[in-house]
Design a protein around this motif. Structure first.
Motif, PDB file in Angstrom:
ATOM      1  N   THR A 232      -9.944   2.741  -2.491  1.00 30.05           N
ATOM      2  CA  THR A 232     -10.471   1.731  -3.202  1.00 30.05           C
ATOM      3  C   THR A 232      -9.701   1.187  -4.792  1.00 30.05           C
ATOM      4  O   THR A 232     -10.083   1.160  -5.394  1.00 30.05           O
TER       5      THR A 232
ATOM      6  N   LYS B 144      -8.320   0.850  -7.440  1.00 28.86           N
ATOM      7  CA  LYS B 144      -8.228  -0.918  -8.177  1.00 28.86           C
ATOM      8  C   LYS B 144      -6.580  -1.518  -8.613  1.00 28.86           C
ATOM      9  O   LYS B 144      -6.724  -2.732  -7.583  1.00 28.86           O
ATOM     10  N   GLU B 145      -5.726   0.128  -8.163  1.00 29.13           N
ATOM     11  CA  GLU B 145      -4.635  -1.343  -8.862  1.00 29.13           C
ATOM     12  C   GLU B 145      -3.931  -1.558  -7.234  1.00 29.13           C
ATOM     13  O   GLU B 145      -2.886  -2.310  -7.040  1.00 29.13           O
ATOM     14  N   ARG B 146      -4.822  -1.001  -6.230  1.00 31.89           N
ATOM     15  CA  ARG B 146      -4.118  -1.731  -4.518  1.00 31.89           C
ATOM     16  C   ARG B 146      -4.347  -4.106  -5.355  1.00 31.89           C
ATOM     17  O   ARG B 146      -3.529  -4.546  -4.701  1.00 31.89           O
ATOM     18  N   LYS B 147      -5.687  -3.345  -5.323  1.00 32.82           N
ATOM     19  CA  LYS B 147      -5.872  -5.186  -5.135  1.00 32.82           C
ATOM     20  C   LYS B 147      -4.820  -5.885  -6.039  1.00 32.82           C
ATOM     21  O   LYS B 147      -4.489  -7.740  -6.306  1.00 32.82           O
TER      22      LYS B 147
ATOM     23  N   ASN C 214      -1.403  -6.027  -5.196  1.00 32.98           N
ATOM     24  CA  ASN C 214      -2.119  -7.442  -3.910  1.00 32.98           C
ATOM     25  C   ASN C 214      -2.096  -8.828  -4.613  1.00 32.98           C
ATOM     26  O   ASN C 214      -2.780  -9.681  -3.619  1.00 32.98           O
ATOM     27  N   ASN C 215      -2.174  -8.736  -5.722  1.00 41.35           N
ATOM     28  CA  ASN C 215      -2.843  -9.906  -6.270  1.00 41.35           C
ATOM     29  C   ASN C 215      -2.305 -11.378  -5.355  1.00 41.35           C
ATOM     30  O   ASN C 215      -0.721 -11.903  -5.105  1.00 41.35           O
ATOM     31  N   SER C 216      -2.815 -11.907  -4.427  1.00 36.30           N
ATOM     32  CA  SER C 216      -2.489 -13.116  -4.247  1.00 36.30           C
ATOM     33  C   SER C 216      -2.273 -14.800  -5.692  1.00 36.30           C
ATOM     34  O   SER C 216      -1.003 -15.465  -4.799  1.00 36.30           O
TER      35      SER C 216
ATOM     36  N   ASP D 284       0.953  -1.186   0.191  1.00 40.56           N
ATOM     37  CA  ASP D 284       0.101  -0.290   0.201  1.00 40.56           C
ATOM     38  C   ASP D 284       1.039   1.286   0.047  1.00 40.56           C
ATOM     39  O   ASP D 284       0.595   2.459  -1.071  1.00 40.56           O
TER      40      ASP D 284
ATOM     41  N   TYR E  80      -8.491  -7.578 -13.348  1.00 41.89           N
ATOM     42  CA  TYR E  80      -8.852  -8.880 -12.101  1.00 41.89           C
ATOM     43  C   TYR E  80      -8.742 -10.249 -12.829  1.00 41.89           C
ATOM     44  O   TYR E  80      -8.158 -10.807 -12.236  1.00 41.89           O
TER      45      TYR E  80
END
Length: 285
Positions: free
Chosen positions: A256, A258-261, A264-266, A121, A226
C-alpha cells in the motif's frame, strides 16, 4: 566509466533499466543536465534478478548512445553488475550523482512475461531508499521537458519541507512557475504544522524571487499527491514534486505505498520523488 571525472563534480544519472527503450530517459536527463548545468552519466545495471544483458554488450550500446549526446559539457557512461537496489543506494559516492532520471514500462503490456527492472513496482522497490532525488516518467513521454510549470505538494509533515529546495531549483534555474498545492486539515495541530511549512516555502521562494502560486484544494480527504496529479494534467504542468513515505512498514512496502499509485498514475504525469532521509545528497551550486 569511459572518461575521467573529478570528485567535486556532480552528475545527472540517466538510469537505463531497459536498453531497448532509452530515448525518453536520455532526453529527460539532458533537459535536467542543461537546467542544472551538470554533467550526464548513462547508467546500466546488469542485475540477474531481471531481464538483462552482459556488461560487455551494455557498454557497446552505451558508448553509441553517449556519442549521440550534444549540448552539454560532459557526458559519459557506466555499466555495473550487481543488485540494482544496492548500486542505486551507492550512486552519490560511486558516481557523484545528485539526480536519477528514469522511466517505467507500461504495466498493462500483457505481452511482457519477463521480470523487468523497468516495471513500475520493481522500479519503486529499488528506489525507495535512494539517497538522491529521482525523476520518473512513462516511457511513452516523447517530447522534451520545458519545465514551464511545476506542481509541488505540501502537507503537514515536517519532512514536507525537504522537497522545497528542489522546487526552488526549477524556479531559479528554469524560470518555472511553481504551484504549491495543498489541502487543509480539521485537526488544529495539523493546520498549525501546515501553516508553518507554507510560511517556510514562501520565505525561500520570495528570497529567490521565484514565480509561485499557492493553491488550496477544497478536498481535504483525498491524499494530496493524488489530487496534484489531476491538477497537473488539467493545467498542463510538466511534472509534480512529491516525497516518499518516511517510515515504511513491511506491509506498506508490499501492498500500500501511496507513491505506488503516484508512479502508476494513468494520466502519465512525470514525478520527481524526494526521499525524506537525513543523509540525502543535494545539489552543490
Amino acid at each position: 566509466m569511459s572518461e575521467k571525472k573529478e570528485v567535486k563534480d556532480q552528475f545527472i544519472i540517466a538510469y537505463l533499466p531497459d536498453l531497448d527503450n532509452t530515448q525518453t530517459i536520455i532526453n529527460n536527463a539532458i533537459c535536467f543536465a542543461k537546467m542544472l548545468n551538470k554533467g550526464l552519466i548513462l547508467l546500466y545495471i546488469s542485475d540477474k534478478a531481471y531481464k538483462c544483458v552482459s556488461i560487455t554488450d551494455a557498454e557497446i550500446l552505451l558508448k553509441e548512445l553517449s556519442s549521440k549526446i550534444t549540448g552539454i559539457g560532459f557526458h559519459s557512461y557506466c555499466a555495473i553488475e550487481g543488485q540494482t537496489k544496492d548500486i542505486i543506494n551507492k550512486i552519490p559516492h560511486l558516481l557523484s550523482g545528485v539526480l536519477l532520471v528514469s522511466a517505467t514500462e507500461d504495466k498493462t503490456n500483457a505481452k511482457v512475461k519477463e521480470k523487468l527492472a523497468s516495471n513500475p513496482d520493481i522500479m519503486l522497490k529499488n528506489l525507495y531508499t535512494s539517497r538522491i532525488a529521482y525523476f520518473i516518467s512513462s516511457q511513452n513521454l516523447n517530447s522534451n521537458l520545458p519545465f514551464n510549470k511545476v506542481v509541488m505538494t505540501i502537507d503537514n509533515m515536517r519532512e514536507s519541507k525537504e522537497k522545497v529546495l528542489w522546487g526552488s531549483y526549477f524556479g531559479r534555474f528554469a524560470n518555472s512557475e511553481v504551484i504549491v498545492y495543498y489541502h487543509n486539515y480539521k485537526d488544529e495541530f495539523y493546520r498549525h504544522q501546515l501553516h508553518y511549512n507554507i510560511k517556510f516555502v514562501m520565505r525561500m521562494f520570495d528570497n529567490f524571487k521565484i514565480k509561485y502560486n499557492l493553491h488550496l484544494s477544497s478536498n481535504s480527504k483525498t491524499f494530496v499527491d493524488y489530487q496534484a496529479i489531476d491538477y497537473a494534467k488539467e493545467n498542463n504542468a510538466d511534472l509534480i514534486i512529491c516525497q516518499t513515505t518516511k517510515n515504511k512498514s513491511w506491509f506498506e512496502e508490499l501492498f500500500t505505498l501511496k507513491e505506488r499509485k503516484v508512479i502508476n498514475n494513468s494520466q502519465q504525469v512525470p514525478v520527481l520523488f524526494v526521499n525524506p532521509r537525513e543523509d540525502l545528497f543535494i545539489l552543490c551550486e
